[in-house]
Design a protein around this motif. Structure first.
Motif, PDB file in Angstrom:
ATOM      1  N   ARG A 183      10.034  10.711   4.710  1.00 41.26           N
ATOM      2  CA  ARG A 183      11.040   9.585   5.879  1.00 41.26           C
ATOM      3  C   ARG A 183      11.282   8.087   4.144  1.00 41.26           C
ATOM      4  NH1 ARG A 183      13.504   8.060   9.443  1.00 41.26           N
ATOM      5  NH2 ARG A 183      13.519  10.143  10.593  1.00 41.26           N
ATOM      6  N   VAL A 184       9.778   7.644   3.876  1.00 45.08           N
ATOM      7  CA  VAL A 184       9.849   6.240   3.158  1.00 45.08           C
ATOM      8  C   VAL A 184       9.096   6.513   2.279  1.00 45.08           C
ATOM      9  CG1 VAL A 184       9.906   5.162   5.235  1.00 45.08           C
ATOM     10  CG2 VAL A 184       7.153   5.848   4.225  1.00 45.08           C
ATOM     11  N   GLY A 185       8.449   7.798   2.039  1.00 44.40           N
ATOM     12  CA  GLY A 185       8.540   8.267   0.211  1.00 44.40           C
ATOM     13  C   GLY A 185       6.737   7.967   0.630  1.00 44.40           C
ATOM     14  N   LYS A 186       6.306   8.280  -0.941  1.00 44.59           N
ATOM     15  CA  LYS A 186       4.284   7.657  -1.089  1.00 44.59           C
ATOM     16  C   LYS A 186       4.604   6.877  -0.698  1.00 44.59           C
ATOM     17  CE  LYS A 186       0.428   9.925  -3.747  1.00 44.59           C
ATOM     18  NZ  LYS A 186       0.134  10.924  -4.777  1.00 44.59           N
ATOM     19  N   ARG A 187       5.101   5.716  -1.955  1.00 46.95           N
ATOM     20  CA  ARG A 187       4.332   4.555  -2.256  1.00 46.95           C
ATOM     21  C   ARG A 187       4.644   2.712  -0.735  1.00 46.95           C
ATOM     22  NH1 ARG A 187       6.206   2.601  -8.051  1.00 46.95           N
ATOM     23  NH2 ARG A 187       4.306   1.576  -7.496  1.00 46.95           N
ATOM     24  N   GLU A 188       5.693   4.168   0.110  1.00 51.37           N
ATOM     25  CA  GLU A 188       5.353   2.836   1.022  1.00 51.37           C
ATOM     26  C   GLU A 188       4.822   3.369   2.316  1.00 51.37           C
ATOM     27  OE1 GLU A 188       7.438  -0.544   1.465  1.00 51.37           O
ATOM     28  OE2 GLU A 188       7.662   0.472  -1.157  1.00 51.37           O
ATOM     29  N   PHE A 189       3.998   4.717   1.941  1.00 49.45           N
ATOM     30  CA  PHE A 189       3.257   5.146   3.169  1.00 49.45           C
ATOM     31  C   PHE A 189       2.913   3.971   4.361  1.00 49.45           C
ATOM     32  CE2 PHE A 189       0.044   7.396   5.141  1.00 49.45           C
ATOM     33  CZ  PHE A 189       0.560   8.504   5.744  1.00 49.45           C
ATOM     34  N   SER A 190       1.990   3.459   3.670  1.00 47.50           N
ATOM     35  CA  SER A 190       1.089   2.459   4.390  1.00 47.50           C
ATOM     36  C   SER A 190       1.606   1.183   4.589  1.00 47.50           C
ATOM     37  CB  SER A 190      -0.212   1.966   2.898  1.00 47.50           C
ATOM     38  OG  SER A 190      -0.928   2.539   2.163  1.00 47.50           O
ATOM     39  N   ALA A 191       2.582   0.986   4.189  1.00 45.59           N
ATOM     40  CA  ALA A 191       3.670  -0.014   4.682  1.00 45.59           C
ATOM     41  C   ALA A 191       4.112   0.545   6.158  1.00 45.59           C
ATOM     42  CB  ALA A 191       4.404  -0.944   4.011  1.00 45.59           C
ATOM     43  N   PHE A 192       4.414   1.482   5.807  1.00 46.81           N
ATOM     44  CA  PHE A 192       5.193   1.949   7.096  1.00 46.81           C
ATOM     45  C   PHE A 192       3.868   2.442   8.114  1.00 46.81           C
ATOM     46  CE2 PHE A 192       5.922   5.528   9.742  1.00 46.81           C
ATOM     47  CZ  PHE A 192       7.560   5.347  10.421  1.00 46.81           C
ATOM     48  N   ARG A 225       3.574  -3.122  15.332  1.00 44.97           N
ATOM     49  CA  ARG A 225       4.145  -3.147  16.530  1.00 44.97           C
ATOM     50  C   ARG A 225       3.876  -3.005  18.321  1.00 44.97           C
ATOM     51  NH1 ARG A 225       7.436  -0.491  13.598  1.00 44.97           N
ATOM     52  NH2 ARG A 225       7.206   1.582  14.032  1.00 44.97           N
ATOM     53  N   GLU A 226       2.416  -1.850  17.682  1.00 45.09           N
ATOM     54  CA  GLU A 226       2.087  -1.148  18.958  1.00 45.09           C
ATOM     55  C   GLU A 226       1.444  -2.545  19.076  1.00 45.09           C
ATOM     56  OE1 GLU A 226       0.589   1.408  21.625  1.00 45.09           O
ATOM     57  OE2 GLU A 226       1.819   1.376  20.825  1.00 45.09           O
ATOM     58  N   LEU A 227       0.612  -3.106  18.230  1.00 45.30           N
ATOM     59  CA  LEU A 227      -0.635  -4.595  19.073  1.00 45.30           C
ATOM     60  C   LEU A 227       0.815  -5.135  19.483  1.00 45.30           C
ATOM     61  CD1 LEU A 227      -3.084  -4.351  15.819  1.00 45.30           C
ATOM     62  CD2 LEU A 227      -3.425  -3.726  18.162  1.00 45.30           C
ATOM     63  N   ARG A 228       1.546  -5.432  19.018  1.00 45.37           N
ATOM     64  CA  ARG A 228       2.093  -6.443  20.146  1.00 45.37           C
ATOM     65  C   ARG A 228       2.684  -6.566  20.825  1.00 45.37           C
ATOM     66  NH1 ARG A 228       5.022  -7.268  13.851  1.00 45.37           N
ATOM     67  NH2 ARG A 228       3.821  -9.334  13.316  1.00 45.37           N
ATOM     68  N   GLY A 229       3.278  -5.055  21.171  1.00 45.15           N
ATOM     69  CA  GLY A 229       3.215  -4.718  22.489  1.00 45.15           C
ATOM     70  C   GLY A 229       2.280  -4.540  23.497  1.00 45.15           C
ATOM     71  N   GLN A 230       1.007  -4.340  22.651  1.00 40.71           N
ATOM     72  CA  GLN A 230      -0.046  -4.520  23.487  1.00 40.71           C
ATOM     73  C   GLN A 230      -0.719  -5.485  24.561  1.00 40.71           C
ATOM     74  OE1 GLN A 230      -3.555  -1.949  22.429  1.00 40.71           O
ATOM     75  NE2 GLN A 230      -2.305   0.029  22.240  1.00 40.71           N
ATOM     76  N   SER A 257      -7.062   9.276   9.906  1.00 39.45           N
ATOM     77  CA  SER A 257      -6.864  10.760   9.854  1.00 39.45           C
ATOM     78  C   SER A 257      -6.008  10.873  10.535  1.00 39.45           C
ATOM     79  CB  SER A 257      -7.819  11.513  10.088  1.00 39.45           C
ATOM     80  OG  SER A 257      -8.991  10.847   9.753  1.00 39.45           O
ATOM     81  N   LEU A 258      -4.703  11.525   9.996  1.00 39.19           N
ATOM     82  CA  LEU A 258      -3.482  11.888  10.604  1.00 39.19           C
ATOM     83  C   LEU A 258      -3.248  13.618  10.746  1.00 39.19           C
ATOM     84  CD1 LEU A 258      -0.195   9.219   9.565  1.00 39.19           C
ATOM     85  CD2 LEU A 258      -1.735   9.455  11.236  1.00 39.19           C
ATOM     86  N   ALA A 259      -2.389  13.845  11.312  1.00 36.54           N
ATOM     87  CA  ALA A 259      -1.913  15.192  11.385  1.00 36.54           C
ATOM     88  C   ALA A 259      -1.369  16.060  10.589  1.00 36.54           C
ATOM     89  CB  ALA A 259      -1.122  15.335  12.758  1.00 36.54           C
ATOM     90  N   GLU A 260      -1.400  16.472   9.195  1.00 35.90           N
ATOM     91  CA  GLU A 260      -0.033  16.765   8.382  1.00 35.90           C
ATOM     92  C   GLU A 260       0.913  16.457   8.104  1.00 35.90           C
ATOM     93  OE1 GLU A 260       0.173  16.966   4.723  1.00 35.90           O
ATOM     94  OE2 GLU A 260      -2.029  16.812   5.594  1.00 35.90           O
ATOM     95  N   GLY A 261       1.383  17.203   9.955  1.00 34.01           N
ATOM     96  CA  GLY A 261       2.743  16.873  10.357  1.00 34.01           C
ATOM     97  C   GLY A 261       3.273  15.914  10.000  1.00 34.01           C
ATOM     98  N   THR A 262       2.857  14.598  10.636  1.00 35.54           N
ATOM     99  CA  THR A 262       2.728  13.577  11.215  1.00 35.54           C
ATOM    100  C   THR A 262       2.528  13.086   9.906  1.00 35.54           C
ATOM    101  OG1 THR A 262       1.923  13.270  13.199  1.00 35.54           O
ATOM    102  CG2 THR A 262       2.180  11.383  12.056  1.00 35.54           C
ATOM    103  N   ALA A 263       2.418  13.278   8.538  1.00 36.24           N
ATOM    104  CA  ALA A 263       1.741  12.490   7.567  1.00 36.24           C
ATOM    105  C   ALA A 263       3.117  12.845   6.771  1.00 36.24           C
ATOM    106  CB  ALA A 263       0.161  13.182   6.928  1.00 36.24           C
TER     107      ALA A 263
END
Length: 94
Positions: free
Chosen positions: A31-40, A47-52, A19-25
């Motif tokens: 930015r990346v298009g519908k087809r690259e949404f999951s990859a993004f 990146r977040e996990l690696r930072g943690q 679940s994401l805020a509609e504005g974020t989605a």
């Protein structure tokens, strides 16, 4: 049968509900298009996990050896990125 453990960014794709805020989605789609949404999303989470993982390492180091300056912290991030880029994998989260 033994359970396989995958490192961050490895293993087969698995479906999850998100679940994401509609504005974020909408911003991601723009930015990346519908087809690259999951990859993004996957790349951002990795990146977040690696930072943690790095933050946990640095916290452990500081608890044993004392505080680390910001320049040293930044250098540690650079070294981690270089080492794990060469290895083509990051440790498992946790």
């Amino acid at each position: 049968m033994a359970e396989t453990t995958y490192s961050i960014g490895e293993g087969p794709a698995t479906r999850v509900s998100l679940s994401l805020a509609e504005g974020t989605a909408e911003a991601i789609r723009a930015r990346v298009g519908k087809r690259e949404f999951s990859a993004f999303i996957a790349e951002a989470v990795e990146r977040e996990l690696r930072g943690q993982v790095l933050d946990e390492y640095l916290a452990d180091y500081e608890s044993r050896k004392g505080s680390v300056s910001e320049p040293v912290r930044q250098r540690a991030r650079q070294v981690f990125d270089e080492v794990f880029a060469e290895e083509a994998e990051w440790p498992a989260a946790g």
